[in-house]
Write a protein that holds these residues in place. Sequence first.
Motif, PDB file in Angstrom:
ATOM      1  N   LYS A 187       0.878  -1.116   0.025  1.00  0.00           N
ATOM      2  CA  LYS A 187       0.263  -0.044   0.093  1.00  0.00           C
ATOM      3  C   LYS A 187       0.720   1.289  -0.017  1.00  0.00           C
ATOM      4  CE  LYS A 187      -2.632  -0.545   3.542  1.00  0.00           C
ATOM      5  NZ  LYS A 187      -2.082  -1.860   4.132  1.00  0.00           N
ATOM      6  N   THR A 188       1.917   1.372   0.870  1.00  0.00           N
ATOM      7  CA  THR A 188       2.767   2.705   1.026  1.00  0.00           C
ATOM      8  C   THR A 188       3.318   2.928  -0.298  1.00  0.00           C
ATOM      9  OG1 THR A 188       2.893   2.298   3.472  1.00  0.00           O
ATOM     10  CG2 THR A 188       4.122   3.602   2.592  1.00  0.00           C
ATOM     11  N   THR A 189       4.088   1.956  -0.981  1.00  0.00           N
ATOM     12  CA  THR A 189       4.873   2.150  -2.269  1.00  0.00           C
ATOM     13  C   THR A 189       3.797   2.666  -3.046  1.00  0.00           C
ATOM     14  OG1 THR A 189       6.480   0.551  -1.550  1.00  0.00           O
ATOM     15  CG2 THR A 189       6.340   1.264  -3.828  1.00  0.00           C
ATOM     16  N   THR A 190       2.551   2.019  -3.160  1.00  0.00           N
ATOM     17  CA  THR A 190       1.453   2.551  -4.340  1.00  0.00           C
ATOM     18  C   THR A 190       1.377   3.830  -3.943  1.00  0.00           C
ATOM     19  OG1 THR A 190       0.788  -0.011  -4.323  1.00  0.00           O
ATOM     20  CG2 THR A 190      -0.539   1.666  -5.214  1.00  0.00           C
ATOM     21  N   ILE A 191       0.841   4.254  -2.529  1.00  0.00           N
ATOM     22  CA  ILE A 191       0.363   5.555  -2.385  1.00  0.00           C
ATOM     23  C   ILE A 191       1.415   6.463  -3.154  1.00  0.00           C
ATOM     24  CG2 ILE A 191       0.067   7.063  -0.412  1.00  0.00           C
ATOM     25  CD1 ILE A 191      -1.302   4.858   1.115  1.00  0.00           C
ATOM     26  N   ALA A 192       2.900   6.120  -2.832  1.00  0.00           N
ATOM     27  CA  ALA A 192       3.993   7.082  -3.052  1.00  0.00           C
ATOM     28  C   ALA A 192       3.947   7.203  -4.556  1.00  0.00           C
ATOM     29  CB  ALA A 192       5.272   6.400  -2.731  1.00  0.00           C
ATOM     30  N   ARG A 197       2.738  11.391  -9.134  1.00  0.00           N
ATOM     31  CA  ARG A 197       1.824  11.559 -10.342  1.00  0.00           C
ATOM     32  C   ARG A 197       1.080  12.669  -9.837  1.00  0.00           C
ATOM     33  NH1 ARG A 197       0.456   6.546 -14.209  1.00  0.00           N
ATOM     34  NH2 ARG A 197       2.500   5.831 -14.414  1.00  0.00           N
ATOM     35  N   ALA A 198       0.448  12.716  -8.974  1.00  0.00           N
ATOM     36  CA  ALA A 198      -0.385  13.931  -8.487  1.00  0.00           C
ATOM     37  C   ALA A 198       0.441  15.262  -8.579  1.00  0.00           C
ATOM     38  CB  ALA A 198      -1.343  13.685  -7.155  1.00  0.00           C
ATOM     39  N   LEU A 199       1.557  15.078  -7.942  1.00  0.00           N
ATOM     40  CA  LEU A 199       2.299  16.279  -7.685  1.00  0.00           C
ATOM     41  C   LEU A 199       3.023  16.557  -9.049  1.00  0.00           C
ATOM     42  CD1 LEU A 199       3.694  18.149  -5.856  1.00  0.00           C
ATOM     43  CD2 LEU A 199       5.734  16.329  -5.755  1.00  0.00           C
ATOM     44  N   LEU A 200       3.476  15.996  -9.626  1.00  0.00           N
ATOM     45  CA  LEU A 200       4.409  16.101 -11.008  1.00  0.00           C
ATOM     46  C   LEU A 200       3.552  16.229 -11.979  1.00  0.00           C
ATOM     47  CD1 LEU A 200       7.159  13.488 -10.391  1.00  0.00           C
ATOM     48  CD2 LEU A 200       7.240  15.870  -9.667  1.00  0.00           C
ATOM     49  N   GLU A 201       2.424  15.417 -12.278  1.00  0.00           N
ATOM     50  CA  GLU A 201       1.770  15.675 -13.660  1.00  0.00           C
ATOM     51  C   GLU A 201       0.396  16.566 -13.425  1.00  0.00           C
ATOM     52  OE1 GLU A 201       0.746  11.735 -14.776  1.00  0.00           O
ATOM     53  OE2 GLU A 201       2.845  11.250 -15.020  1.00  0.00           O
ATOM     54  N   TYR A 341      -2.727  -1.035 -11.925  1.00  0.00           N
ATOM     55  CA  TYR A 341      -1.811  -2.269 -11.651  1.00  0.00           C
ATOM     56  C   TYR A 341      -0.554  -1.771 -11.478  1.00  0.00           C
ATOM     57  CZ  TYR A 341      -1.614  -2.713 -16.822  1.00  0.00           C
ATOM     58  OH  TYR A 341      -1.407  -2.532 -17.989  1.00  0.00           O
ATOM     59  N   THR A 342       0.230  -2.536 -10.622  1.00  0.00           N
ATOM     60  CA  THR A 342       1.614  -2.192 -10.493  1.00  0.00           C
ATOM     61  C   THR A 342       2.332  -3.261 -10.818  1.00  0.00           C
ATOM     62  OG1 THR A 342       1.901  -2.826  -8.182  1.00  0.00           O
ATOM     63  CG2 THR A 342       1.009  -0.637  -8.397  1.00  0.00           C
ATOM     64  N   ASP A 343       3.638  -3.144 -11.422  1.00  0.00           N
ATOM     65  CA  ASP A 343       4.360  -4.199 -11.786  1.00  0.00           C
ATOM     66  C   ASP A 343       5.999  -3.968 -11.474  1.00  0.00           C
ATOM     67  OD1 ASP A 343       4.846  -2.268 -13.495  1.00  0.00           O
ATOM     68  OD2 ASP A 343       4.322  -3.482 -15.351  1.00  0.00           O
ATOM     69  N   GLY A 344       6.240  -3.563 -10.336  1.00  0.00           N
ATOM     70  CA  GLY A 344       7.486  -3.467  -9.781  1.00  0.00           C
ATOM     71  C   GLY A 344       7.640  -2.444  -8.709  1.00  0.00           C
ATOM     72  N   GLN A 345       8.909  -2.095  -7.978  1.00  0.00           N
ATOM     73  CA  GLN A 345       8.941  -1.411  -6.813  1.00  0.00           C
ATOM     74  C   GLN A 345       9.511   0.086  -7.149  1.00  0.00           C
ATOM     75  OE1 GLN A 345       8.499  -2.576  -3.434  1.00  0.00           O
ATOM     76  NE2 GLN A 345       7.514  -4.023  -4.734  1.00  0.00           N
ATOM     77  N   GLU A 346       9.755   0.577  -8.387  1.00  0.00           N
ATOM     78  CA  GLU A 346      10.032   1.791  -8.826  1.00  0.00           C
ATOM     79  C   GLU A 346       9.429   2.806  -8.649  1.00  0.00           C
ATOM     80  OE1 GLU A 346      13.335   2.570  -9.428  1.00  0.00           O
ATOM     81  OE2 GLU A 346      13.950   0.536  -9.017  1.00  0.00           O
ATOM     82  N   VAL A 347       9.358   3.741  -7.998  1.00  0.00           N
ATOM     83  CA  VAL A 347       8.603   4.935  -7.947  1.00  0.00           C
ATOM     84  C   VAL A 347       8.992   6.109  -8.574  1.00  0.00           C
ATOM     85  CG1 VAL A 347       7.456   6.703  -5.757  1.00  0.00           C
ATOM     86  CG2 VAL A 347       8.175   4.407  -5.517  1.00  0.00           C
ATOM     87  N   PRO A 348       7.968   6.796  -9.678  1.00  0.00           N
ATOM     88  CA  PRO A 348       6.576   6.386  -9.736  1.00  0.00           C
ATOM     89  C   PRO A 348       6.594   5.589 -11.079  1.00  0.00           C
ATOM     90  CG  PRO A 348       7.137   8.532 -10.819  1.00  0.00           C
ATOM     91  CD  PRO A 348       8.731   8.027 -10.144  1.00  0.00           C
ATOM     92  N   GLU A 349       7.465   4.988 -11.579  1.00  0.00           N
ATOM     93  CA  GLU A 349       7.383   4.279 -12.871  1.00  0.00           C
ATOM     94  C   GLU A 349       6.677   3.178 -12.906  1.00  0.00           C
ATOM     95  OE1 GLU A 349      11.319   6.399 -12.511  1.00  0.00           O
ATOM     96  OE2 GLU A 349      10.397   5.143 -11.459  1.00  0.00           O
TER      97      GLU A 349
END
Length: 370
Positions: A187-192, A197-201, A341-349
């Motif tokens: 959850k925490t990584t997903t929130i980040a 995206r909310a901040l940058l985009e 859906y997420t497919d890795g740990q990289e934030v925010p990629e």
Amino acid sequence: MKMKKYTAETMVEVMKKVRADFGDDAIILSSTVVKTKGFLGFFKKKSVEVVAGFDEPAPKMEEPVFPISSPRIENVDRTSGELKEEMNELKKMLKDMQQLARQSRFPDELKPLLAHLDKQGLSTSSITQIGEEIYNRMKAEKKDFTQQEQLLITKELLKKEMEDLPFGGISFNKKYINVLGPTGVGKTTTIAKIAARALLENKKKIGFITTDTYRIAAIEQLRTYANLLQAPVEVAYNSQDFKNAIDKLADRDVIFIDTAGRNYKEVKFVEDLSKLIDFSLDMESYLVLSLTSKEQDMKVIVEQFNQFAVEKFIFTKMDETSSIGPMFNLMKDHNIGTAYYTDGQEVPEDITEADSSKLISLLLKGAYDA
């Protein structure tokens, strides 16, 4: 479990003491604000009292060896919940057997496609419906369909099945984004990832509230992400803390709420959550589920969260599984769409906005090299 009580003037000071004794794996069992009387009973002082614990690894014990002539006695007691779950499993097995009997009459040309859908974990009823539709069309047109024709019909049927479900990322029209889900789903990584995206985009002023106060490491993880995004974080140990956090972050455009990771198959943890968070706020709630979890476990969790208005699902760890059929089953059974859906740990990629066509293509990938 080792337990110890700590008292200090502020929560920050208490947490320093807890970390010094138990490290980042400490578990906060309770926290209260207490008042102590000063001189002659006047000048009361406030202090924070916390009970913390630490689970020590159990000593490794050798399994006793039993003689062949002495059978082991097992505990066969079942709770009503376990019995209900077992009965539901039996009903499902019987239904699946009936569906498989219907599938046995399909021609061999269809079997590779149906086997692929089964391997993906799509429900037996959905597979049967797809097989029957293709088979009936083949009979009506009096010809065998090519592999591509079978895939086109399958995509058409799945698309129609999901046409009324909402898909796509968060619009940020609501001020509060509440992220729910059991422990270990990310959850925490997903929130980040979403917050970045909310901040940058979307150029939003963001803030965070965490109610995940059971593990110090969880708070520190969110603080790390928040520091990278230069966003404030408030920690809520109780409902009053939550109200105070809302006031402190009043100037933010979007506030992300990271809830505690608990075993939400237990009703009491869901009830605790409803007492802590004010769900009447201008809020959207998203339920995070890991695709590496058992489908039955995910189903139970979704049912437990029925009391909340879950906007959409967020599925994580797609890169760690080879079967995504349960996504479709849960969406169909509960009439809830998917945001990401997420497919890795990289934030925010490593996060993708969900789209029904994309998901169908992923489901059929490898079937006739679709």
